[in-house]
Scaffold this active site. Structure first.
Site, PDB file in Angstrom:
ATOM      1  N   ASN A 219       0.862  -1.188   0.000  1.00  0.00           N
ATOM      2  CA  ASN A 219       0.000   0.000   0.000  1.00  0.00           C
ATOM      3  C   ASN A 219       0.897   1.236   0.000  1.00  0.00           C
ATOM      4  O   ASN A 219       2.098   1.131   0.243  1.00  0.00           O
ATOM      5  CB  ASN A 219      -0.956  -0.034   1.200  1.00  0.00           C
ATOM      6  N   ASP A 291      -4.668  -6.329   4.413  1.00  0.00           N
ATOM      7  CA  ASP A 291      -5.699  -7.256   4.905  1.00  0.00           C
ATOM      8  C   ASP A 291      -5.577  -8.643   4.298  1.00  0.00           C
ATOM      9  O   ASP A 291      -6.141  -9.598   4.810  1.00  0.00           O
ATOM     10  CB  ASP A 291      -7.087  -6.694   4.609  1.00  0.00           C
ATOM     11  N   LYS A 301      12.262 -16.173  -7.519  1.00  0.00           N
ATOM     12  CA  LYS A 301      11.405 -15.314  -8.345  1.00  0.00           C
ATOM     13  C   LYS A 301      10.675 -16.151  -9.387  1.00  0.00           C
ATOM     14  O   LYS A 301      11.305 -16.936 -10.127  1.00  0.00           O
ATOM     15  CB  LYS A 301      12.264 -14.243  -9.027  1.00  0.00           C
ATOM     16  N   PRO A 317      -3.778 -11.401   9.921  1.00  0.00           N
ATOM     17  CA  PRO A 317      -4.402 -11.174  11.237  1.00  0.00           C
ATOM     18  C   PRO A 317      -4.806  -9.711  11.406  1.00  0.00           C
ATOM     19  O   PRO A 317      -4.082  -8.822  10.944  1.00  0.00           O
ATOM     20  CB  PRO A 317      -3.286 -11.547  12.224  1.00  0.00           C
ATOM     21  N   ASP A 318      -5.953  -9.469  12.044  1.00  0.00           N
ATOM     22  CA  ASP A 318      -6.310  -8.089  12.403  1.00  0.00           C
ATOM     23  C   ASP A 318      -5.616  -7.800  13.737  1.00  0.00           C
ATOM     24  O   ASP A 318      -6.101  -8.160  14.815  1.00  0.00           O
ATOM     25  CB  ASP A 318      -7.827  -7.908  12.504  1.00  0.00           C
ATOM     26  N   PHE A 336      -6.224   3.551  13.725  1.00  0.00           N
ATOM     27  CA  PHE A 336      -6.375   4.534  12.664  1.00  0.00           C
ATOM     28  C   PHE A 336      -7.434   4.045  11.667  1.00  0.00           C
ATOM     29  O   PHE A 336      -7.625   2.831  11.514  1.00  0.00           O
ATOM     30  CB  PHE A 336      -5.045   4.731  11.922  1.00  0.00           C
ATOM     31  N   LYS A 350     -15.506   1.121  13.204  1.00  0.00           N
ATOM     32  CA  LYS A 350     -14.220   0.454  13.496  1.00  0.00           C
ATOM     33  C   LYS A 350     -13.848   0.586  14.974  1.00  0.00           C
ATOM     34  O   LYS A 350     -13.317  -0.346  15.574  1.00  0.00           O
ATOM     35  CB  LYS A 350     -13.095   1.070  12.649  1.00  0.00           C
ATOM     36  N   LYS A 354     -13.480  -3.038  16.618  1.00  0.00           N
ATOM     37  CA  LYS A 354     -12.123  -3.452  16.982  1.00  0.00           C
ATOM     38  C   LYS A 354     -11.846  -3.270  18.472  1.00  0.00           C
ATOM     39  O   LYS A 354     -10.741  -3.528  18.934  1.00  0.00           O
ATOM     40  CB  LYS A 354     -11.100  -2.691  16.141  1.00  0.00           C
TER      41      LYS A 354
END
Ligand code: C5P
Length: 409
Positions: A219, A291, A301, A317-318, A336, A350, A354
């Site tokens: 990301n 996620d 490769k 895992p969260d 966040f 959230k 959470k």
């Protein structure tokens, strides 16, 4: 660090430069302060002029530079040291030499710089720089200790490293970035150490989930928000552990001396967070954690031809949700929410789902906020229904706002 720096904008920053080779690095500080829309005036000691010229600092600050000859001129309405002292919101002394340190410790004033120190009441940030043997002299260390009897003084550095005299040791002036972070934190907080004795665990950056050594799901997080949090918490006295995922090394140097643990994947971040969790009082999960990960990993490769057009993913895992399950009552957990579109509704969801104590929701689809930007804006929410909106500001300032939000309960 340029526009939209609410801490520096329009602030009156007086810079006093002493006679040391590190004076050249202060030019970068002056230049950045000007670009951040601060008002900067500079005093050079006679010895500082052997290293850089009044023209250099006048050009960078867009303001005339002040030297000892000006002190004795009669054309000022007010004595110059009084006028400069009254003008300043903060006084930066960099490099602070052994000579000027000695004068400050004894309350002596024999030039424009030291007279202005005595004629001012604003906070003073000092950045010492000298050879290791000079720094370690009993007299210098005694003067250094004397300084702290006066609560006006705050310090950054000196660090250790290669000195201009070819020695490796303590005495190196703090880098411009570190000076700027300390200056902003001092202006923001007045130097308060409200996290003294607290352990703060922060995650930052963005995780990567590899399918082979060169391909990954990632990301755009650069880790600047996490770095701002680490800098702010450290400044406020916390013992900080920073778990970082894939942040560029040159960004990490601006944090200064804290424990940094480097990870790549969500799994590694989970292990590092759990290992350091029990000791932490405040936990801030600012990392952008992926996620999903590729269901398989190949050590070598993969040739392009053997990459399937569709390949299976598995959940990661969260981490923050798991931390909230093992959290003790004295621990405070902040998550966040990086959002596109509506900020508030998903952030509230959230926060609850959470099991967080507080959440910082920031937009990632707008200019001057979110991934990679030097600035950010946010809504802060907590489990008791408190809500605070923070307008666009530097990530360091947002970090301080978040700490204020948490510490105000
Ligand atoms: O659900 P979402 O990913 O938007 O939640 C963001 C919050 O959850 C952040 O604090 C992030 O660090 C954390 N998170 C996590 N583990 C994941 C995904 C997100 O701890 N696998």
């Amino acid at each position: 660090m340029t526009k939209h720096n609410q801490i520096l904008k329009d602030k009156h920053i007086l810079v006093g430069i002493g006679g040391g080779i590190a004076a050249y690095k202060v030019c970068e500080v002056i230049s950045t302060l000007f670009k951040s829309q601060a008002q900067v005036k500079v005093i050079l000691t006679q010895a500082a002029r052997e290293f850089i010229t009044p023209l250099t600092v006048a050009t960078l600050s867009r303001h005339r530079a002040y030297v000892d000859e000006d002190f004795w001129e009669s054309k000022h309405q007010k004595p110059l040291h009084i006028a400069l002292g009254e003008w300043a919101d903060v006084f930066l002394l960099a490099p602070l030499t052994a000579n000027t340190l000695g004068k400050l410790a004894m309350g002596l004033a024999d030039n424009l710089l030291t007279n202005t120190v005595l004629a001012s009441t604003c906070p003073i940030l000092v950045a010492p720089a000298m050879n290791t043997d000079m720094w370690q002299q009993l007299s210098v260390q005694r003067n250094w200790q004397y300084l702290w009897e006066d609560k006006r003084y705050h310090s950054v550095g000196p660090g250790s490293g290669l000195l201009a005299c070819d020695r490796v040791g303590k005495g190196r002036m703090a880098e411009p970035d570190e000076i700027l972070v300390n200056l902003q934190s001092l202006l923001y907080s007045g130097g308060k150490r409200d996290l003294l004795g607290k352990k703060v665990l922060i995650s930052g950056g963005g995780t990567r989930e590899h399918m082979d050594p060169v391909r990954f799901i990632g990301n755009p997080s650069t880790g600047k928000m996490g770095i701002g949090l680490a800098q702010a918490a450290k400044y406020r006295g916390a013992n900080v552990t920073f778990i970082q995922a894939c942040i560029a090394p040159e960004l990490l140097t601006s944090i200064g001396n804290i424990q940094i643990i480097s990870v790549v994947s969500a799994q590694q971040m989970q292990s590092a967070m759990l290992e350091n969790f029990a000791e932490a009082d405040l936990i801030i999960m600012s990392a952008a954690v992926g996620d999903f990960k590729p269901a398989t990993y190949t050590e070598k490769k993969l040739p392009k031809s053997s990459i399937p057009s569709v390949f299976p993913l598995e959940s990661t895992p969260d981490i923050v949700a798991e931390l909230s399950r093992v959290k003790q009552p004295h621990q405070y957990l902040i998550g966040f929410a990086a959002q596109t579109g509506d900020l508030l509704t998903p952030a509230k969801e959230k926060l609850q789902r959470k099991g967080l104590d507080a959440i910082l929701a920031n937009p990632v689809d707008q200019p001057m906020a979110g991934f990679g930007s030097d600035t950010n804006r946010a809504i802060l929410l907590d489990k008791n229904g408190r809500e605070q909106k923070i307008e666009t500001c530097s990530k360091l300032e947002l970090a301080h706002h978040l700490l204020d939000f948490v510490l105000s309960i």
